[in-house]
Scaffold this active site. Sequence first.
Site, PDB file in Angstrom:
ATOM      1  N   PRO A 116      21.956 -31.870  25.538  1.00 61.02           N
ATOM      2  CA  PRO A 116      22.787 -31.945  24.340  1.00 61.02           C
ATOM      3  C   PRO A 116      22.321 -31.050  23.205  1.00 61.02           C
ATOM      4  O   PRO A 116      21.130 -30.920  22.951  1.00 61.02           O
ATOM      5  CB  PRO A 116      22.731 -33.422  23.936  1.00 61.02           C
ATOM      6  CG  PRO A 116      21.592 -34.008  24.664  1.00 61.02           C
ATOM      7  CD  PRO A 116      21.364 -33.171  25.879  1.00 61.02           C
ATOM      8  N   ASN A 117      23.295 -30.452  22.584  1.00 56.27           N
ATOM      9  CA  ASN A 117      23.167 -29.628  21.380  1.00 56.27           C
ATOM     10  C   ASN A 117      22.542 -28.261  21.609  1.00 56.27           C
ATOM     11  O   ASN A 117      22.473 -27.469  20.677  1.00 56.27           O
ATOM     12  CB  ASN A 117      22.413 -30.378  20.270  1.00 56.27           C
ATOM     13  CG  ASN A 117      23.150 -31.620  19.852  1.00 56.27           C
ATOM     14  OD1 ASN A 117      24.337 -31.564  19.557  1.00 56.27           O
ATOM     15  ND2 ASN A 117      22.469 -32.758  19.854  1.00 56.27           N
ATOM     16  N   ARG A 120      22.248 -24.867  14.857  1.00 58.07           N
ATOM     17  CA  ARG A 120      21.530 -26.122  14.661  1.00 58.07           C
ATOM     18  C   ARG A 120      20.100 -25.860  14.191  1.00 58.07           C
ATOM     19  O   ARG A 120      19.321 -25.195  14.866  1.00 58.07           O
ATOM     20  CB  ARG A 120      21.487 -26.889  15.986  1.00 58.07           C
ATOM     21  CG  ARG A 120      20.700 -28.155  15.906  1.00 58.07           C
ATOM     22  CD  ARG A 120      20.591 -28.824  17.263  1.00 58.07           C
ATOM     23  NE  ARG A 120      19.772 -30.008  17.151  1.00 58.07           N
ATOM     24  CZ  ARG A 120      18.954 -30.419  18.085  1.00 58.07           C
ATOM     25  NH1 ARG A 120      18.843 -29.762  19.210  1.00 58.07           N
ATOM     26  NH2 ARG A 120      18.236 -31.502  17.900  1.00 58.07           N
ATOM     27  N   TYR A 136      14.714 -24.223  15.573  1.00 55.23           N
ATOM     28  CA  TYR A 136      15.100 -23.636  16.855  1.00 55.23           C
ATOM     29  C   TYR A 136      15.345 -22.130  16.805  1.00 55.23           C
ATOM     30  O   TYR A 136      15.592 -21.518  17.841  1.00 55.23           O
ATOM     31  CB  TYR A 136      16.363 -24.334  17.388  1.00 55.23           C
ATOM     32  CG  TYR A 136      16.139 -25.796  17.624  1.00 55.23           C
ATOM     33  CD1 TYR A 136      15.415 -26.243  18.717  1.00 55.23           C
ATOM     34  CD2 TYR A 136      16.628 -26.753  16.728  1.00 55.23           C
ATOM     35  CE1 TYR A 136      15.184 -27.590  18.933  1.00 55.23           C
ATOM     36  CE2 TYR A 136      16.414 -28.106  16.941  1.00 55.23           C
ATOM     37  CZ  TYR A 136      15.691 -28.516  18.037  1.00 55.23           C
ATOM     38  OH  TYR A 136      15.466 -29.853  18.238  1.00 55.23           O
ATOM     39  N   ASN A 148      15.730 -28.455  29.994  1.00 59.18           N
ATOM     40  CA  ASN A 148      15.520 -28.861  28.611  1.00 59.18           C
ATOM     41  C   ASN A 148      16.514 -29.996  28.380  1.00 59.18           C
ATOM     42  O   ASN A 148      17.683 -29.747  28.093  1.00 59.18           O
ATOM     43  CB  ASN A 148      15.764 -27.708  27.645  1.00 59.18           C
ATOM     44  CG  ASN A 148      15.477 -28.099  26.205  1.00 59.18           C
ATOM     45  OD1 ASN A 148      15.454 -29.275  25.864  1.00 59.18           O
ATOM     46  ND2 ASN A 148      15.261 -27.112  25.365  1.00 59.18           N
ATOM     47  N   ALA A 188      17.557 -34.290  23.495  1.00 55.75           N
ATOM     48  CA  ALA A 188      17.226 -35.648  23.053  1.00 55.75           C
ATOM     49  C   ALA A 188      17.110 -36.637  24.205  1.00 55.75           C
ATOM     50  O   ALA A 188      16.439 -37.661  24.073  1.00 55.75           O
ATOM     51  CB  ALA A 188      18.267 -36.132  22.045  1.00 55.75           C
ATOM     52  N   GLU A 248       9.774 -28.931  32.668  1.00 56.18           N
ATOM     53  CA  GLU A 248      10.373 -29.384  31.406  1.00 56.18           C
ATOM     54  C   GLU A 248      10.089 -28.333  30.335  1.00 56.18           C
ATOM     55  O   GLU A 248       8.945 -27.886  30.195  1.00 56.18           O
ATOM     56  CB  GLU A 248       9.738 -30.720  31.015  1.00 56.18           C
ATOM     57  CG  GLU A 248      10.115 -31.239  29.652  1.00 56.18           C
ATOM     58  CD  GLU A 248       9.293 -32.468  29.240  1.00 56.18           C
ATOM     59  OE1 GLU A 248       9.700 -33.102  28.267  1.00 56.18           O
ATOM     60  OE2 GLU A 248       8.261 -32.758  29.872  1.00 56.18           O
ATOM     61  N   HIS A 268      10.866 -27.161  26.139  1.00 58.61           N
ATOM     62  CA  HIS A 268      11.370 -27.450  24.791  1.00 58.61           C
ATOM     63  C   HIS A 268      11.109 -26.232  23.925  1.00 58.61           C
ATOM     64  O   HIS A 268       9.997 -25.690  23.922  1.00 58.61           O
ATOM     65  CB  HIS A 268      10.701 -28.687  24.197  1.00 58.61           C
ATOM     66  CG  HIS A 268      10.971 -29.911  25.004  1.00 58.61           C
ATOM     67  ND1 HIS A 268      12.182 -30.564  24.960  1.00 58.61           N
ATOM     68  CD2 HIS A 268      10.213 -30.557  25.911  1.00 58.61           C
ATOM     69  CE1 HIS A 268      12.146 -31.585  25.802  1.00 58.61           C
ATOM     70  NE2 HIS A 268      10.972 -31.592  26.403  1.00 58.61           N
ATOM     71  N   ARG A 315       6.447 -32.835  15.853  1.00 62.87           N
ATOM     72  CA  ARG A 315       7.675 -33.343  15.250  1.00 62.87           C
ATOM     73  C   ARG A 315       7.647 -34.862  15.127  1.00 62.87           C
ATOM     74  O   ARG A 315       6.595 -35.485  15.183  1.00 62.87           O
ATOM     75  CB  ARG A 315       8.874 -32.832  16.051  1.00 62.87           C
ATOM     76  CG  ARG A 315       8.926 -31.281  15.965  1.00 62.87           C
ATOM     77  CD  ARG A 315      10.131 -30.677  16.545  1.00 62.87           C
ATOM     78  NE  ARG A 315      11.334 -31.146  15.875  1.00 62.87           N
ATOM     79  CZ  ARG A 315      12.534 -31.081  16.409  1.00 62.87           C
ATOM     80  NH1 ARG A 315      12.683 -30.563  17.620  1.00 62.87           N
ATOM     81  NH2 ARG A 315      13.587 -31.516  15.760  1.00 62.87           N
TER      82      ARG A 315
END
Length: 142
Positions: free
Chosen positions: A9-10, A17, A22, A73, A76, A97, A99, A106
Site C-alpha cells: 500500500p501507498n 507521499r 521516501y 515491500n 504498512a 523484505e 523498506h 521511525r
Amino acid sequence: MKILVINGPNLNMLGIREPAVYGRQTYEDLCNLIEEHAKAVNCEVSIRQSNHEGDLVDMIQEAYGKMDGIVINPGAYTHTSVAILDAVKAVGIPTVEVHISDVASREDFRQISYIRQACIATITGQGLNGYIRAMDLLINNR
C-alpha cells in the site's frame, strides 16, 4: 532467474507521499530502476503493486512454481499482516523484505515486522537502491 517484486500500500504514491521520508522519485522511477537492473544482470522481473492485503497474498501464491525469488515491500502490512507472512512461508520461495526508509528510526509500531521471520534478509534505509541490493542477494544466493 525469475524475480517477483511486490509493492504494498501507498508505494504507488512515491514522489508524492512524504517526500522527506521516501524521496521525490516516483513509482515509475522505481519500476524503471528495477527493470534496467534486471536487464543488466540477465534476470527476468515482474513488478506488481496493490493497496489490498488479499491481492498481495494472491501475488505471492501465484509465484509458486513460477518464480525463483521475491522482493517484497509490504508497506504498512509489514506491521500487521500474518496473512502475508503465512503466504511467504507457504510458497517457500526465497524472499527479501525491503523498506525505502530506515524503519528502525521511525515510529514504535514500525519496529515490528511479521514478514521478517520468513525472509532470508531485510534491507532498510537504502532508498530505491534497496530493491537492487535485494535482487542481487537473491541472484547471488541461488
